[in-house]
Design a protein around this motif. Sequence first.
Motif, PDB file in Angstrom:
ATOM      1  N   ILE A   1      49.260  54.619  41.964  1.00 32.98           N
ATOM      2  CA  ILE A   1      48.792  54.239  40.628  1.00 32.98           C
ATOM      3  C   ILE A   1      48.560  52.729  40.604  1.00 32.98           C
ATOM      4  N   GLU A   2      47.333  52.361  40.278  1.00 37.58           N
ATOM      5  CA  GLU A   2      46.951  50.946  40.301  1.00 37.58           C
ATOM      6  C   GLU A   2      46.460  50.509  38.930  1.00 37.58           C
ATOM      7  N   PRO A   3      47.031  49.444  38.364  1.00 40.99           N
ATOM      8  CA  PRO A   3      46.560  48.969  37.057  1.00 40.99           C
ATOM      9  C   PRO A   3      45.264  48.173  37.196  1.00 40.99           C
ATOM     10  N   VAL A   4      44.391  48.310  36.235  1.00 47.42           N
ATOM     11  CA  VAL A   4      43.167  47.511  36.153  1.00 47.42           C
ATOM     12  C   VAL A   4      43.230  46.783  34.807  1.00 47.42           C
ATOM     13  N   LEU A   5      43.346  45.471  34.878  1.00 47.95           N
ATOM     14  CA  LEU A   5      43.667  44.694  33.674  1.00 47.95           C
ATOM     15  C   LEU A   5      42.590  43.668  33.354  1.00 47.95           C
ATOM     16  N   PRO A   6      42.405  43.378  32.068  1.00 45.54           N
ATOM     17  CA  PRO A   6      41.449  42.332  31.692  1.00 45.54           C
ATOM     18  C   PRO A   6      41.897  40.985  32.246  1.00 45.54           C
ATOM     19  N   GLN A   7      40.946  40.103  32.435  1.00 45.80           N
ATOM     20  CA  GLN A   7      41.248  38.764  32.917  1.00 45.80           C
ATOM     21  C   GLN A   7      42.139  38.045  31.904  1.00 45.80           C
TER      22      GLN A   7
ATOM     23  N   GLY B   1      41.118  23.207  35.488  1.00 42.77           N
ATOM     24  CA  GLY B   1      40.700  23.472  36.861  1.00 42.77           C
ATOM     25  C   GLY B   1      41.639  24.413  37.585  1.00 42.77           C
ATOM     26  N   LEU B   2      42.937  24.212  37.406  1.00 48.12           N
ATOM     27  CA  LEU B   2      43.925  25.094  38.037  1.00 48.12           C
ATOM     28  C   LEU B   2      43.832  26.511  37.473  1.00 48.12           C
ATOM     29  N   GLY B   3      43.634  26.612  36.154  1.00 46.58           N
ATOM     30  CA  GLY B   3      43.498  27.923  35.535  1.00 46.58           C
ATOM     31  C   GLY B   3      42.314  28.687  36.095  1.00 46.58           C
ATOM     32  N   HIS B   4      41.203  27.991  36.297  1.00 43.94           N
ATOM     33  CA  HIS B   4      40.017  28.616  36.888  1.00 43.94           C
ATOM     34  C   HIS B   4      40.315  29.111  38.304  1.00 43.94           C
ATOM     35  N   LEU B   5      41.008  28.310  39.081  1.00 44.79           N
ATOM     36  CA  LEU B   5      41.376  28.708  40.447  1.00 44.79           C
ATOM     37  C   LEU B   5      42.305  29.919  40.455  1.00 44.79           C
ATOM     38  N   MET B   6      43.159  30.036  39.430  1.00 41.99           N
ATOM     39  CA  MET B   6      44.093  31.160  39.332  1.00 41.99           C
ATOM     40  C   MET B   6      43.474  32.383  38.661  1.00 41.99           C
ATOM     41  N   ASN B   7      42.148  32.351  38.462  1.00 42.04           N
ATOM     42  CA  ASN B   7      41.399  33.486  37.903  1.00 42.04           C
ATOM     43  C   ASN B   7      41.713  33.754  36.431  1.00 42.04           C
ATOM     44  N   PHE B   8      42.001  32.702  35.677  1.00 43.42           N
ATOM     45  CA  PHE B   8      42.133  32.812  34.229  1.00 43.42           C
ATOM     46  C   PHE B   8      40.771  32.539  33.585  1.00 43.42           C
ATOM     47  N   ARG B   9      40.538  33.187  32.471  1.00 44.01           N
ATOM     48  CA  ARG B   9      39.425  32.780  31.621  1.00 44.01           C
ATOM     49  C   ARG B   9      39.942  31.568  30.839  1.00 44.01           C
TER      50      ARG B   9
ATOM     51  N   LEU C   1      50.386  20.731  37.425  1.00 45.57           N
ATOM     52  CA  LEU C   1      50.826  21.665  38.458  1.00 45.57           C
ATOM     53  C   LEU C   1      52.146  22.324  38.079  1.00 45.57           C
ATOM     54  N   SER C   2      53.066  21.551  37.488  1.00 44.52           N
ATOM     55  CA  SER C   2      54.358  22.119  37.095  1.00 44.52           C
ATOM     56  C   SER C   2      54.186  23.171  36.000  1.00 44.52           C
ATOM     57  N   ILE C   3      53.217  22.953  35.107  1.00 49.74           N
ATOM     58  CA  ILE C   3      52.963  23.917  34.028  1.00 49.74           C
ATOM     59  C   ILE C   3      52.322  25.178  34.586  1.00 49.74           C
ATOM     60  N   MET C   4      51.316  25.025  35.446  1.00 43.43           N
ATOM     61  CA  MET C   4      50.672  26.198  36.023  1.00 43.43           C
ATOM     62  C   MET C   4      51.643  26.969  36.914  1.00 43.43           C
ATOM     63  N   SER C   5      52.524  26.272  37.603  1.00 41.00           N
ATOM     64  CA  SER C   5      53.533  26.950  38.423  1.00 41.00           C
ATOM     65  C   SER C   5      54.453  27.803  37.549  1.00 41.00           C
ATOM     66  N   GLN C   6      54.810  27.278  36.384  1.00 33.80           N
ATOM     67  CA  GLN C   6      55.648  28.037  35.454  1.00 33.80           C
ATOM     68  C   GLN C   6      54.909  29.270  34.939  1.00 33.80           C
ATOM     69  N   ILE C   7      53.637  29.124  34.626  1.00 31.56           N
ATOM     70  CA  ILE C   7      52.845  30.258  34.144  1.00 31.56           C
ATOM     71  C   ILE C   7      52.782  31.355  35.205  1.00 31.56           C
ATOM     72  N   VAL C   8      52.494  30.977  36.440  1.00 30.78           N
ATOM     73  CA  VAL C   8      52.403  31.967  37.528  1.00 30.78           C
ATOM     74  C   VAL C   8      53.749  32.641  37.746  1.00 30.78           C
ATOM     75  N   ALA C   9      54.825  31.862  37.742  1.00 25.30           N
ATOM     76  CA  ALA C   9      56.156  32.430  37.973  1.00 25.30           C
ATOM     77  C   ALA C   9      56.525  33.435  36.889  1.00 25.30           C
ATOM     78  N   LEU C  10      56.255  33.093  35.632  1.00 21.62           N
ATOM     79  CA  LEU C  10      56.585  34.000  34.534  1.00 21.62           C
ATOM     80  C   LEU C  10      55.702  35.237  34.553  1.00 21.62           C
ATOM     81  N   ARG C  11      54.442  35.057  34.853  1.00 20.90           N
ATOM     82  CA  ARG C  11      53.512  36.186  34.866  1.00 20.90           C
ATOM     83  C   ARG C  11      53.827  37.156  35.994  1.00 20.90           C
ATOM     84  N   ARG C  12      54.208  36.635  37.147  1.00 22.54           N
ATOM     85  CA  ARG C  12      54.448  37.469  38.322  1.00 22.54           C
ATOM     86  C   ARG C  12      55.919  37.840  38.525  1.00 22.54           C
TER      87      ARG C  12
END
Length: 287
Positions: free
Chosen positions: A100-106, A123-131, A239-250
């Motif tokens: 079972i694989e989820p398909v999620l909106p950006q 710029g970091l958000g764009h690299l991390m595939n965020f809208r 970078l510290s903020i984007m790192s926190q976002i990625v850590a919480l999301r994943r």
Amino acid sequence: MSLDLYSKAGKLAGENRPFAVATVVRVQGSSSAKPGSKAIIDAEGKILTGWVGGGCAESAVRSEAVKCIRSEKPVLITLDMQDELLGVGMPCGGMMDVYIEPVLPQPELIIAGHGRIAETLAGLGHLMNFRVTVHDPSAGREKFPAADRIINKDFDVKEISFGPRTFVVIATLHKNDHLWLQRALEGQAAYVALIASSHRSRLVLDYLLAEGVPAEKVESVWAPAGLDLGAANPEEIALSIMSQIVALRRGGSVTSLKQKAGAASSESSAESATDKIIRQCETEKQS
């Protein structure tokens, strides 16, 4: 996958609706479904098209699909159909593996404000595939080339929609930061952070409490924003903020990979080929 399945998947993706694709990958013994059988399941657990078996096997797949969408992680389950009483309710005499694989909106990164931290975050958000949406009266394309949307005229924050897939970073330099926090919290954004000093952060959060915002919501605000990386310039703060976002999301632990590898090697638990084996009928019906 049939044309109907492709068409439905494309329609759901175009509407930014989350869904899951369940695929029978292995059958041992007797089973009504065959390898390659597929179904598309929405976030409420309803099969929109396709088929992966009937009865309680279908119910179990639907239930796991809902969990899969919520966790944003794929799962491989084994349905034990060998026992009519102890199995998942299908006396077929076999076992079935379903992927079972989820398909999620950006996901959307909303940046309120301007400045070098905001520019780097975009710029970091764009690299991390965020809208990426930038909301600020002075924001321009030359400073935010990676932004998908720039909003200059929306003083009351009415053009922004918040939700469980929006991540909000407030860098307004103390202009309307309390309004942004209220809007984002009311909209139940997945992440709300304020770029400010500890002193300023406390003043803003205390103001929200005085305005009647529930304490548990105020406590959910990341203020000051980011992880403690020892950041010394705007780029490192971003970078510290984007790192926190990625850590919480994943669901990251924010420990070093060396420490994590050491802890994993000390554990002696056996690994399973599948994530879950289901031997009991899923009785809760999805709407």
